[in-house]
Design an enzyme around this catalytic site. Structure first.
Site, mmCIF file in Angstrom:
data_model
loop_
_atom_site.group_PDB
_atom_site.id
_atom_site.type_symbol
_atom_site.label_atom_id
_atom_site.label_comp_id
_atom_site.label_asym_id
_atom_site.label_seq_id
_atom_site.Cartn_x
_atom_site.Cartn_y
_atom_site.Cartn_z
ATOM 1 N N ASP A 154 0.819 -1.209 0.000
ATOM 2 C CA ASP A 154 0.000 0.000 0.000
ATOM 3 C C ASP A 154 0.855 1.263 0.000
ATOM 4 O OD1 ASP A 154 -2.473 1.225 -0.163
ATOM 5 O OD2 ASP A 154 -2.726 1.391 1.994
ATOM 6 N N CYS B 89 -17.662 -11.369 -8.452
ATOM 7 C CA CYS B 89 -18.202 -11.961 -7.224
ATOM 8 C C CYS B 89 -19.624 -12.455 -7.385
ATOM 9 C CB CYS B 89 -18.151 -10.934 -6.098
ATOM 10 S SG CYS B 89 -19.171 -9.469 -6.398
ATOM 11 N N CYS C 25 -24.309 -9.410 -6.277
ATOM 12 C CA CYS C 25 -25.621 -9.489 -5.624
ATOM 13 C C CYS C 25 -26.164 -8.104 -5.276
ATOM 14 C CB CYS C 25 -25.548 -10.364 -4.381
ATOM 15 S SG CYS C 25 -24.627 -9.638 -3.000
ATOM 16 N N CYS D 148 -23.618 -4.891 -1.140
ATOM 17 C CA CYS D 148 -22.659 -3.865 -0.712
ATOM 18 C C CYS D 148 -23.090 -2.479 -1.183
ATOM 19 C CB CYS D 148 -21.256 -4.200 -1.194
ATOM 20 S SG CYS D 148 -21.083 -4.384 -2.983
ATOM 21 N N CYS E 235 -24.163 0.705 1.397
ATOM 22 C CA CYS E 235 -23.200 1.794 1.541
ATOM 23 C C CYS E 235 -23.899 3.047 2.042
ATOM 24 C CB CYS E 235 -22.520 2.071 0.205
ATOM 25 S SG CYS E 235 -21.347 3.450 0.264
ATOM 26 N N CYS F 211 -17.607 7.946 0.223
ATOM 27 C CA CYS F 211 -17.192 6.744 0.951
ATOM 28 C C CYS F 211 -16.742 7.125 2.358
ATOM 29 C CB CYS F 211 -16.052 6.046 0.207
ATOM 30 S SG CYS F 211 -15.285 4.692 1.111
ATOM 31 N N CYS G 43 -14.566 2.310 7.529
ATOM 32 C CA CYS G 43 -15.934 1.836 7.397
ATOM 33 C C CYS G 43 -15.888 0.385 6.924
ATOM 34 C CB CYS G 43 -16.733 2.684 6.408
ATOM 35 S SG CYS G 43 -18.478 2.177 6.269
ATOM 36 N N CYS H 287 -19.696 -2.309 3.780
ATOM 37 C CA CYS H 287 -19.824 -3.105 2.555
ATOM 38 C C CYS H 287 -19.254 -4.506 2.733
ATOM 39 C CB CYS H 287 -19.174 -2.396 1.368
ATOM 40 S SG CYS H 287 -17.373 -2.263 1.429
#
Length: 282
Positions: free
Chosen positions: A102, A157, A160, A163, A167, A182, A210, A213
């Protein structure tokens, strides 16, 4: 180096999974500055190794995102990947191996997906069953070509939509992710917030980050817990006003510098706590 030896290296460093991709596959996801920095770090780069490190632990409720409760993942993954790079450099002294966690110019999630690790989450996260999306990513950039067939890119994924629906700021509801909606981004944003952003933060249960999600994702319904001690032991679940009151950047980082919530200093956390503790309008 054969895959079995690399399996042993990454497993010994604490990674749950790893993969490799051509550096060229990441170039479309890098701007000119990122490419220039990567080229300076590793001239002639050809391969990116990417590894996933689980961090989920079933800790109690708190106002810190789960990723920030243990030791700072930059430090943990940095040390683990430096060890991997050291072993690789011993085996291939003529080549260069550059770790990143990162803090490199590489788009880590795109690297993971190109290497076939896990699934592409609708929320932009790497989902790696059975650990779900509770994984940190680290990379090794090298000029050493690695043999072997190219991995199939990660599938989606299933989309669906849970998430996006969950949010709080609607950051995932548009065609593209909007960081200014966000809450993970807003809790780390310096300076003044817009009235709409301040209202979101005032209603948010976390002072840093947070997890919403991730909490609603079906792949995270029963995630396997990490076995990495830096993310299991000496957890900090809450930031309190007493921890930031009167603290300077220097004093705060001296006490909490090995935690991921400390990098912005105390001012952002003071603001977040003040917004969350202010009287609610009738």
């Amino acid at each position: 180096m054969d895959r079995a030896r690399l399996d042993a290296l990454f497993s010994g460093a604490g990674a749950a999974a790893w993969g490799q991709t051509d550096y060229a596959a990441l170039l479309p996801h890098m701007d000119a500055a990122a490419r220039e920095r990567a080229d300076a770090l590793c001239p002639g780069a050809g391969t990116v190794l990417v590894a996933a490190f689980p961090y989920y632990t079933p800790s109690g409720p708190g106002n810190l995102s789960r990723y920030a409760r243990g030791r700072d993942y930059h430090l943990v993954l940095g040390g683990a990947l430096e060890a991997v790079c050291g072993k690789l450099a011993e085996a291939f002294p003529q080549n260069r191996f550059v770790p990143g966690a990162d803090n490199s110019p590489l788009p880590e999630r795109e690297a993971a997906w190109a290497a076939g690790l896990g699934l592409r989450g609708r929320n932009g996260l790497v989902i790696l069953p059975p650990w779900g999306s509770w994984v940190f990513l680290g990379t090794v950039l090298t000029d050493l070509p690695f043999d072997g067939p190219a991995a199939a890119p990660s599938p989606g994924c299933g989309n669906c939509g849970r998430c996006a629906a969950a949010c709080p700021g609607g950051a995932l509801r548009e065609e593209r992710f909007d960081p200014e909606k966000c809450l993970s981004h807003l809790t780390q944003k310096k300076g003044e917030l817009s009235p709409e952003q301040a209202a979101l933060l005032s209603a948010h249960p976390l002072a840093w980050g947070c997890d919403r999600c991730q909490e609603v994702c079906p792949y995270n319904a029963a995630p396997e817990a990490t076995e990495l001690s830096p993310f299991l032991e000496d957890l900090v679940e809450n930031i309190t006003p007493a921890m930031v009151e009167g603290a300077t950047n220097r004093s705060f980082r001296a006490q909490w510098g090995e935690r991921a919530f400390a990098w912005r200093g105390p001012a952002v956390l003071r603001r977040n706590l003040a917004l969350q503790n202010r009287p609610k309008e009738e």
